[in-house]
Design a protein around this motif. Structure first.
Motif, PDB file in Angstrom:
ATOM      1  N   THR A  24       0.882  -1.219  -0.095  1.00  0.00           N
ATOM      2  CA  THR A  24       0.092   0.164  -0.002  1.00  0.00           C
ATOM      3  C   THR A  24       0.769   1.204  -0.145  1.00  0.00           C
ATOM      4  N   GLU A  25       0.254   2.236  -0.676  1.00  0.00           N
ATOM      5  CA  GLU A  25       0.762   3.582  -0.628  1.00  0.00           C
ATOM      6  C   GLU A  25       2.474   3.697  -0.798  1.00  0.00           C
ATOM      7  N   ASN A  26       2.737   3.158  -1.956  1.00  0.00           N
ATOM      8  CA  ASN A  26       4.303   3.344  -2.278  1.00  0.00           C
ATOM      9  C   ASN A  26       4.406   4.316  -3.454  1.00  0.00           C
ATOM     10  N   HIS A  27       5.419   5.005  -3.154  1.00  0.00           N
ATOM     11  CA  HIS A  27       5.732   6.050  -4.353  1.00  0.00           C
ATOM     12  C   HIS A  27       7.147   5.792  -4.770  1.00  0.00           C
ATOM     13  N   ALA A  98      -1.726  16.356  -2.537  1.00  0.00           N
ATOM     14  CA  ALA A  98      -0.948  15.185  -1.752  1.00  0.00           C
ATOM     15  C   ALA A  98      -0.593  14.288  -3.084  1.00  0.00           C
ATOM     16  N   SER A  99       0.481  13.386  -2.986  1.00  0.00           N
ATOM     17  CA  SER A  99       1.041  12.368  -3.724  1.00  0.00           C
ATOM     18  C   SER A  99       1.565  13.228  -4.983  1.00  0.00           C
ATOM     19  N   THR A 100       2.296  14.357  -4.653  1.00  0.00           N
ATOM     20  CA  THR A 100       2.753  15.049  -5.707  1.00  0.00           C
ATOM     21  C   THR A 100       4.405  14.739  -5.626  1.00  0.00           C
ATOM     22  N   ALA A 101       5.090  14.616  -7.005  1.00  0.00           N
ATOM     23  CA  ALA A 101       6.500  14.551  -7.034  1.00  0.00           C
ATOM     24  C   ALA A 101       6.975  15.776  -7.831  1.00  0.00           C
ATOM     25  N   LEU A 102       7.987  16.414  -7.494  1.00  0.00           N
ATOM     26  CA  LEU A 102       8.578  17.437  -8.202  1.00  0.00           C
ATOM     27  C   LEU A 102      10.151  17.058  -8.588  1.00  0.00           C
ATOM     28  N   PHE A 103      10.573  16.749  -9.582  1.00  0.00           N
ATOM     29  CA  PHE A 103      11.712  16.078  -9.996  1.00  0.00           C
ATOM     30  C   PHE A 103      12.368  16.347 -11.202  1.00  0.00           C
ATOM     31  N   ALA A 123       5.111  13.838  -0.284  1.00  0.00           N
ATOM     32  CA  ALA A 123       5.462  14.470  -1.231  1.00  0.00           C
ATOM     33  C   ALA A 123       7.019  13.982  -1.672  1.00  0.00           C
ATOM     34  N   LEU A 124       7.288  14.231  -2.945  1.00  0.00           N
ATOM     35  CA  LEU A 124       8.874  13.850  -3.162  1.00  0.00           C
ATOM     36  C   LEU A 124       9.388  15.196  -3.864  1.00  0.00           C
ATOM     37  N   VAL A 125      10.578  15.515  -3.623  1.00  0.00           N
ATOM     38  CA  VAL A 125      11.406  16.562  -4.084  1.00  0.00           C
ATOM     39  C   VAL A 125      12.711  16.037  -4.566  1.00  0.00           C
ATOM     40  N   SER A 146       3.518  15.053   5.831  1.00  0.00           N
ATOM     41  CA  SER A 146       4.027  14.054   6.390  1.00  0.00           C
ATOM     42  C   SER A 146       4.307  13.145   5.178  1.00  0.00           C
ATOM     43  N   ARG A 147       5.079  11.943   5.235  1.00  0.00           N
ATOM     44  CA  ARG A 147       5.749  11.180   4.317  1.00  0.00           C
ATOM     45  C   ARG A 147       6.266  11.953   3.204  1.00  0.00           C
ATOM     46  N   ILE A 148       7.400  12.712   3.579  1.00  0.00           N
ATOM     47  CA  ILE A 148       8.037  13.630   2.849  1.00  0.00           C
ATOM     48  C   ILE A 148       9.166  12.934   2.662  1.00  0.00           C
ATOM     49  N   LYS A 149       9.796  13.060   1.361  1.00  0.00           N
ATOM     50  CA  LYS A 149      11.214  12.468   0.938  1.00  0.00           C
ATOM     51  C   LYS A 149      11.652  13.708  -0.024  1.00  0.00           C
TER      52      LYS A 149
END
Length: 295
Positions: A24-27, A98-103, A123-125, A146-149
């Motif tokens: 579940t809930e993998n990015h 939610a669940s946004t990635a900026l890369f 979020a992923l940066v 939360s769940r920030i990378k």
């Protein structure tokens, strides 16, 4: 010369047996790169594209017709920041979905000259460059998310008349969780203040703090006040930290120079605990060079 290989985020196999599992809930972002990225065919990324010099309300988010930075972040999802079109100078950029990635592609590090705020979960940066010169007090500001990378970014911030932080959170809620600590890894962070506090990574809360900080290269200088490489402070909660391998063996380290007090790593649970018996602090294998100029 032909080469073969692949990049896997998650691989499960039971060739001669059975499996019983929950996923579940993998990015997950998995790369297998040989040469330049083919931006027309990023496969499962299914990205929208942003470009620094596009005006709001103009683009459609494709590679040929990218969004403006603000429009792209208002859509969310997987956002690919193109490194053409100059620097990203838009003030007030916020990852609020939610669940946004900026890369960006490895090695591109498109340049952002204003700070980025994260205020939505998951979020992923990744792969960005920040060069802030007397504009904001933080390159990346975590605001009730939360769940920030945050990984593989190059951060350089200078403030000649105020505080300067590479990555910053000052909130009234938990920062991270036991199962999803804020993960900060493989970043290069340089922070300088001529008059006030300078810090590489600062987490402050009245509640619990959970973080995992590894394999970063942090350089901090304050000519007028305190300086620290990594700070975790909870006024009423506890601090659970894994701070490891920020060292030369992994291409990094923590180098701090302060005018009054200087700290490589500062952890303080004012009214709680630093770790627990079941979840102890893990602070290990960090190379620190710390100087306090007492004059």
């Amino acid at each position: 010369e032909a080469t073969t290989g692949a990049g896997y985020g998650l691989f499960l196999s039971a060739d001669n047996g059975t499996m019983d599992y929950t996923i579940t809930e993998n990015h997950i972002y998995a790369y297998s790169v040989s040469g330049a990225w083919d931006l027309d065919n990023l496969g499962l990324f299914d990205p929208v594209y942003i470009k620094a010099d596009v005006a709001d309300g103009v683009g459609s988010g494709t590679l040929a017709d990218p969004y403006s930075p603000g429009d792209g972040l208002s859509v969310g999802g997987n956002i690919y920041a193109l490194d053409t079109g100059g620097s990203y100078t838009t003030a007030g950029l916020t990852m609020g979905i939610a669940s946004t990635a900026l890369f960006a592609a490895p090695g591109d590090n498109p340049l952002f000259t204003r700070g980025l705020t994260l205020n939505a979960d998951n979020a992923l940066v990744m792969g960005l460059g920040f060069d802030l010169d007397n504009t904001d007090i933080a390159a990346i500001d975590i605001d009730n998310a939360s769940r920030i990378k945050i990984r593989n970014n190059s951060i350089d911030i200078t403030n000649n008349a105020g505080d300067a932080y590479g990555i910053y959170a000052d909130v009234a809620t938990d920062i991270g969780s036991a199962t999803d600590p804020v993960a900060i890894l493989y970043n290069t962070i340089t922070a300088y203040s001529d008059t006030d506090i300078a810090g590489g990574i600062r987490f402050s809360s009245i509640s619990d703090i959970y973080n995992s900080i590894t394999r970063n290269d942090i350089t901090v200088t304050s000519n007028g006040d305190d300086a620290f490489g990594i700070l975790g402070y909870s006024a009423s909660g506890s601090v659970f930290a894994k701070i490891t391998d920020n060292d030369t063996a992994h291409g990094g380290g923590i180098d701090v120079t302060g005018e009054d007090f200087a700290f490589g790593i500062y952890l303080d649970a004012n009214d709680g605990s630093l770790g627990t018996v079941g979840t102890p602090l893990d602070v290990s294998d960090n190379d620190m060079n710390v100087t306090a100029n007492l004059y």
